[in-house]
Design a protein around this motif. Structure first.
Motif, mmCIF file in Angstrom:
data_model
loop_
_atom_site.group_PDB
_atom_site.id
_atom_site.type_symbol
_atom_site.label_atom_id
_atom_site.label_comp_id
_atom_site.label_asym_id
_atom_site.label_seq_id
_atom_site.Cartn_x
_atom_site.Cartn_y
_atom_site.Cartn_z
ATOM 1 N N MET A 287 0.788 23.205 -23.796
ATOM 2 C CA MET A 287 2.164 23.188 -23.385
ATOM 3 C C MET A 287 2.333 24.295 -22.346
ATOM 4 O O MET A 287 2.022 25.447 -22.616
ATOM 5 C CB MET A 287 3.055 23.426 -24.594
ATOM 6 N N GLY A 288 2.834 23.919 -21.192
ATOM 7 C CA GLY A 288 2.970 24.867 -20.103
ATOM 8 C C GLY A 288 4.301 25.607 -20.098
ATOM 9 O O GLY A 288 5.229 25.276 -20.843
ATOM 10 N N LYS A 289 4.365 26.598 -19.221
ATOM 11 C CA LYS A 289 5.581 27.394 -19.091
ATOM 12 C C LYS A 289 6.792 26.528 -18.762
ATOM 13 O O LYS A 289 7.879 26.737 -19.289
ATOM 14 C CB LYS A 289 5.416 28.420 -17.964
ATOM 15 N N ARG A 290 6.579 25.568 -17.874
ATOM 16 C CA ARG A 290 7.694 24.728 -17.427
ATOM 17 C C ARG A 290 8.279 23.911 -18.588
ATOM 18 O O ARG A 290 9.499 23.790 -18.720
ATOM 19 C CB ARG A 290 7.204 23.804 -16.322
ATOM 20 N N THR A 291 7.398 23.388 -19.419
ATOM 21 C CA THR A 291 7.861 22.613 -20.577
ATOM 22 C C THR A 291 8.622 23.500 -21.543
ATOM 23 O O THR A 291 9.695 23.134 -22.031
ATOM 24 C CB THR A 291 6.667 21.954 -21.290
ATOM 25 N N ILE A 292 8.094 24.674 -21.807
ATOM 26 C CA ILE A 292 8.763 25.607 -22.713
ATOM 27 C C ILE A 292 10.122 26.015 -22.136
ATOM 28 O O ILE A 292 11.126 26.067 -22.859
ATOM 29 C CB ILE A 292 7.880 26.839 -22.980
ATOM 30 N N GLN A 293 10.160 26.251 -20.832
ATOM 31 C CA GLN A 293 11.416 26.608 -20.176
ATOM 32 C C GLN A 293 12.447 25.496 -20.344
ATOM 33 O O GLN A 293 13.608 25.749 -20.643
ATOM 34 C CB GLN A 293 11.168 26.891 -18.701
ATOM 35 N N LEU B 221 9.258 24.718 -32.542
ATOM 36 C CA LEU B 221 8.349 23.705 -31.995
ATOM 37 C C LEU B 221 7.820 22.776 -33.092
ATOM 38 O O LEU B 221 7.612 21.596 -32.865
ATOM 39 C CB LEU B 221 7.168 24.367 -31.281
ATOM 40 N N PHE B 222 7.620 23.325 -34.284
ATOM 41 C CA PHE B 222 7.052 22.539 -35.375
ATOM 42 C C PHE B 222 8.063 21.601 -36.018
ATOM 43 O O PHE B 222 7.711 20.782 -36.852
ATOM 44 C CB PHE B 222 6.430 23.464 -36.424
ATOM 45 N N LYS B 223 9.319 21.728 -35.638
ATOM 46 C CA LYS B 223 10.370 20.869 -36.191
ATOM 47 C C LYS B 223 10.727 19.723 -35.249
ATOM 48 O O LYS B 223 11.531 18.864 -35.600
ATOM 49 C CB LYS B 223 11.629 21.699 -36.456
ATOM 50 N N LEU B 224 10.139 19.713 -34.052
ATOM 51 C CA LEU B 224 10.486 18.701 -33.055
ATOM 52 C C LEU B 224 9.935 17.330 -33.424
ATOM 53 O O LEU B 224 8.846 17.210 -33.975
ATOM 54 C CB LEU B 224 9.937 19.098 -31.682
ATOM 55 N N SER B 225 10.701 16.321 -33.074
ATOM 56 C CA SER B 225 10.261 14.942 -33.262
ATOM 57 C C SER B 225 9.718 14.415 -31.940
ATOM 58 O O SER B 225 9.887 15.051 -30.894
ATOM 59 C CB SER B 225 11.439 14.072 -33.708
ATOM 60 N N LYS B 226 9.090 13.276 -32.013
ATOM 61 C CA LYS B 226 8.588 12.640 -30.803
ATOM 62 C C LYS B 226 9.747 12.360 -29.842
ATOM 63 O O LYS B 226 9.614 12.499 -28.629
ATOM 64 C CB LYS B 226 7.867 11.332 -31.160
ATOM 65 N N ARG C 282 4.087 12.012 -25.963
ATOM 66 C CA ARG C 282 3.315 11.663 -27.163
ATOM 67 C C ARG C 282 2.177 12.663 -27.374
ATOM 68 O O ARG C 282 1.929 13.121 -28.483
ATOM 69 C CB ARG C 282 2.773 10.235 -27.046
ATOM 70 N N THR C 283 1.499 13.027 -26.289
ATOM 71 C CA THR C 283 0.388 13.979 -26.379
ATOM 72 C C THR C 283 0.865 15.339 -26.881
ATOM 73 O O THR C 283 0.237 15.943 -27.757
ATOM 74 C CB THR C 283 -0.298 14.134 -25.007
ATOM 75 N N LEU C 284 1.974 15.821 -26.330
ATOM 76 C CA LEU C 284 2.515 17.107 -26.780
ATOM 77 C C LEU C 284 2.908 17.064 -28.248
ATOM 78 O O LEU C 284 2.625 17.994 -29.009
ATOM 79 C CB LEU C 284 3.728 17.506 -25.935
ATOM 80 N N TYR C 285 3.547 15.993 -28.652
ATOM 81 C CA TYR C 285 3.940 15.837 -30.057
ATOM 82 C C TYR C 285 2.704 15.875 -30.960
ATOM 83 O O TYR C 285 2.680 16.588 -31.967
ATOM 84 C CB TYR C 285 4.710 14.530 -30.252
ATOM 85 N N GLU C 286 1.670 15.139 -30.578
ATOM 86 C CA GLU C 286 0.444 15.095 -31.388
ATOM 87 C C GLU C 286 -0.246 16.458 -31.419
ATOM 88 O O GLU C 286 -0.778 16.862 -32.453
ATOM 89 C CB GLU C 286 -0.486 14.009 -30.855
ATOM 90 N N ASP C 287 -0.221 17.179 -30.297
ATOM 91 C CA ASP C 287 -0.804 18.525 -30.259
ATOM 92 C C ASP C 287 -0.075 19.470 -31.214
ATOM 93 O O ASP C 287 -0.701 20.260 -31.919
ATOM 94 C CB ASP C 287 -0.762 19.102 -28.843
ATOM 95 N N VAL C 288 1.248 19.380 -31.241
ATOM 96 C CA VAL C 288 2.042 20.221 -32.144
ATOM 97 C C VAL C 288 1.730 19.852 -33.593
ATOM 98 O O VAL C 288 1.587 20.732 -34.451
ATOM 99 C CB VAL C 288 3.554 20.097 -31.845
ATOM 100 N N GLN C 289 1.589 18.568 -33.885
ATOM 101 C CA GLN C 289 1.260 18.145 -35.251
ATOM 102 C C GLN C 289 -0.096 18.691 -35.684
ATOM 103 O O GLN C 289 -0.252 19.158 -36.809
ATOM 104 C CB GLN C 289 1.290 16.614 -35.363
ATOM 105 N N ARG C 290 -1.070 18.647 -34.782
ATOM 106 C CA ARG C 290 -2.403 19.182 -35.096
ATOM 107 C C ARG C 290 -2.357 20.687 -35.320
ATOM 108 O O ARG C 290 -3.088 21.226 -36.154
ATOM 109 C CB ARG C 290 -3.391 18.857 -33.979
#
Length: 87
Positions: A1-7, A21-26, A44-52
């Motif tokens: 997850m990059g700075k821009r996404t976090i921003q 971040l761990f409470k976010l849904s897809k 989808r990729t970001l969501y799956e990365d957070v789940q992992r």
């Protein structure tokens, strides 16, 4: 997850702390699509990365504890020796 996404997540008040971040849904990630060309695949990729990230390997968990002089190599050795947090 990059700075821009976090921003974006912060600006849209989707998250306010790192643990959010761990409470976010897809769907939360999909909402970024309309803001900055965020595609379904990236969301989808970001969501799956957070789940992992919710269930790190034992070695990564040991490293994250921040024990002095215990880096990646030592945490790998410890994980191989103990195999579990509960012994």
């Amino acid at each position: 997850m990059g700075k821009r996404t976090i921003q974006q997540l912060l600006e849209e008040k989707i998250v306010s702390t790192p643990s959010d971040l761990f409470k976010l849904s897809k769907e939360d990630f999909m909402s970024l699509e309309r803001l900055d060309g965020f595609g379904e695949k990236k969301a989808r990729t970001l969501y799956e990365d957070v789940q992992r990230a919710k269930t790190p390997t034992l070695s990564r968990f040991i490293t994250a504890l921040g024990i002095p002089l215990v880096g990646k190599q030592m945490s790998d050795l410890m994980a191989n020796e103990f195999n579990s947090v509960t012994r």
